[in-house]
Enzyme design. Sequence first.
Site, mmCIF file in Angstrom:
data_model
loop_
_atom_site.group_PDB
_atom_site.id
_atom_site.type_symbol
_atom_site.label_atom_id
_atom_site.label_comp_id
_atom_site.label_asym_id
_atom_site.label_seq_id
_atom_site.Cartn_x
_atom_site.Cartn_y
_atom_site.Cartn_z
ATOM 1 N N LYS A 12 52.061 42.439 36.628
ATOM 2 C CA LYS A 12 52.848 41.830 37.707
ATOM 3 C C LYS A 12 54.339 42.193 37.627
ATOM 4 O O LYS A 12 54.815 42.671 36.593
ATOM 5 C CB LYS A 12 52.671 40.301 37.639
ATOM 6 N N TYR A 52 44.709 36.816 47.023
ATOM 7 C CA TYR A 52 44.892 35.433 46.571
ATOM 8 C C TYR A 52 44.372 34.432 47.614
ATOM 9 O O TYR A 52 44.850 33.294 47.687
ATOM 10 C CB TYR A 52 46.367 35.173 46.242
ATOM 11 N N ASN A 115 53.317 35.018 35.151
ATOM 12 C CA ASN A 115 52.493 35.010 33.935
ATOM 13 C C ASN A 115 51.948 36.403 33.626
ATOM 14 O O ASN A 115 50.864 36.555 33.097
ATOM 15 C CB ASN A 115 51.375 33.970 34.052
ATOM 16 N N HIS A 118 47.339 39.959 36.121
ATOM 17 C CA HIS A 118 46.132 39.477 36.812
ATOM 18 C C HIS A 118 44.928 40.191 36.221
ATOM 19 O O HIS A 118 45.011 41.373 35.909
ATOM 20 C CB HIS A 118 46.198 39.803 38.314
ATOM 21 N N GLU A 129 37.794 43.719 44.067
ATOM 22 C CA GLU A 129 39.207 43.955 43.751
ATOM 23 C C GLU A 129 39.461 45.426 43.436
ATOM 24 O O GLU A 129 40.507 45.976 43.801
ATOM 25 C CB GLU A 129 39.633 43.056 42.590
HETATM 26 P P1 IDP Z 1 44.391 33.457 37.240
HETATM 27 O O1 IDP Z 1 45.485 34.455 37.520
HETATM 28 O O2 IDP Z 1 44.418 32.979 35.791
HETATM 29 O O3 IDP Z 1 43.028 33.941 37.666
HETATM 30 P P2 IDP Z 1 44.461 31.772 39.642
HETATM 31 O O4 IDP Z 1 44.143 30.315 39.699
HETATM 32 O O5 IDP Z 1 43.514 32.740 40.280
HETATM 33 O O6 IDP Z 1 44.702 32.131 38.092
HETATM 34 O O7 IDP Z 1 45.905 31.938 40.264
HETATM 35 C C1 IDP Z 1 46.412 33.212 40.604
HETATM 36 C C2 IDP Z 1 47.895 33.284 40.255
HETATM 37 O O8 IDP Z 1 48.617 32.345 41.052
HETATM 38 C C3 IDP Z 1 48.238 32.893 38.815
HETATM 39 O O9 IDP Z 1 48.015 33.934 37.876
HETATM 40 C C4 IDP Z 1 49.708 32.544 38.950
HETATM 41 O O10 IDP Z 1 50.513 33.707 38.987
HETATM 42 C C5 IDP Z 1 49.752 31.871 40.324
HETATM 43 N N1 IDP Z 1 49.650 30.395 40.199
HETATM 44 C C6 IDP Z 1 48.557 29.679 39.838
HETATM 45 N N2 IDP Z 1 48.828 28.346 39.820
HETATM 46 C C7 IDP Z 1 50.134 28.247 40.204
HETATM 47 C C8 IDP Z 1 51.020 27.124 40.386
HETATM 48 O O11 IDP Z 1 50.668 25.951 40.181
HETATM 49 N N3 IDP Z 1 52.313 27.420 40.777
HETATM 50 C C9 IDP Z 1 52.730 28.695 41.004
HETATM 51 N N4 IDP Z 1 51.938 29.762 40.850
HETATM 52 C C10 IDP Z 1 50.659 29.554 40.451
HETATM 53 MG MG MG Z 2 42.296 34.274 39.545
#
Ligand code: IDP
Ligand code: MG
Length: 155
Positions: A12, A52, A115, A118, A129
């Site tokens: 990212k 997303y 974070n 992905h 994907e």
């Molecule tokens: P993942 O990346 O671990 O699969 P997902 O629930 O699919 O998690 O969420 C996708 C991305 O959305 C996360 O990696 C993060 O960057 C962002 N995200 C998830 N939850 C939050 C939140 O509560 N606030 C802001 N961004 C979030």
């Molecule tokens: Mg995810």
Amino acid sequence: MAEAQRTLVLIKPDAVQRELVGEIVGRFERKGLKTVGMKMTNLDEATLTEHYGHLKDKPFFGDLKKFMMQTPVIAMVLEGYDIIEVVRVIVGATNPRKADAGTIRSDLSMNVPSNIIHASDSLEASATEIKRFFKDDELFTYEMLTDKFHFGEGV
Ligand code: IDP
Ligand code: MG
């Protein structure tokens, strides 16, 4: 012998900005995962809305898309046995402050959405994907000398 499988990884914009691309690619290489596709690309809003889509009703959806468009990302396709689970273990939990020590997210980040990375969460998702980010001729099948360690019956 089991079939090797493929997963989609996006490094990212926070990782690109923080010059962590080599660190992340190195972790996958050292584990023994085979890179079968890799490129830098800009993500657009339509692609992110699709990618997303499961988060479209979340209050942070707009900010997440903006975050992902700040810089180009590195898209990778990795191959290996149990690839979805292996990569998700290396990546760690979504919230980096709750992720297990030693994972990419725990070791290198502190917050969402920044974070670092992905990774596809199922084989079904990885198929969709991979097609979303790579054309067929951008994916490669090739032998490596190290395949005997990572895919062989033992040496
Ligand atoms: P993942 O990346 O671990 O699969 P997902 O629930 O699919 O998690 O969420 C996708 C991305 O959305 C996360 O990696 C993060 O960057 C962002 N995200 C998830 N939850 C939050 C939140 O509560 N606030 C802001 N961004 C979030
Ligand atoms: Mg995810």
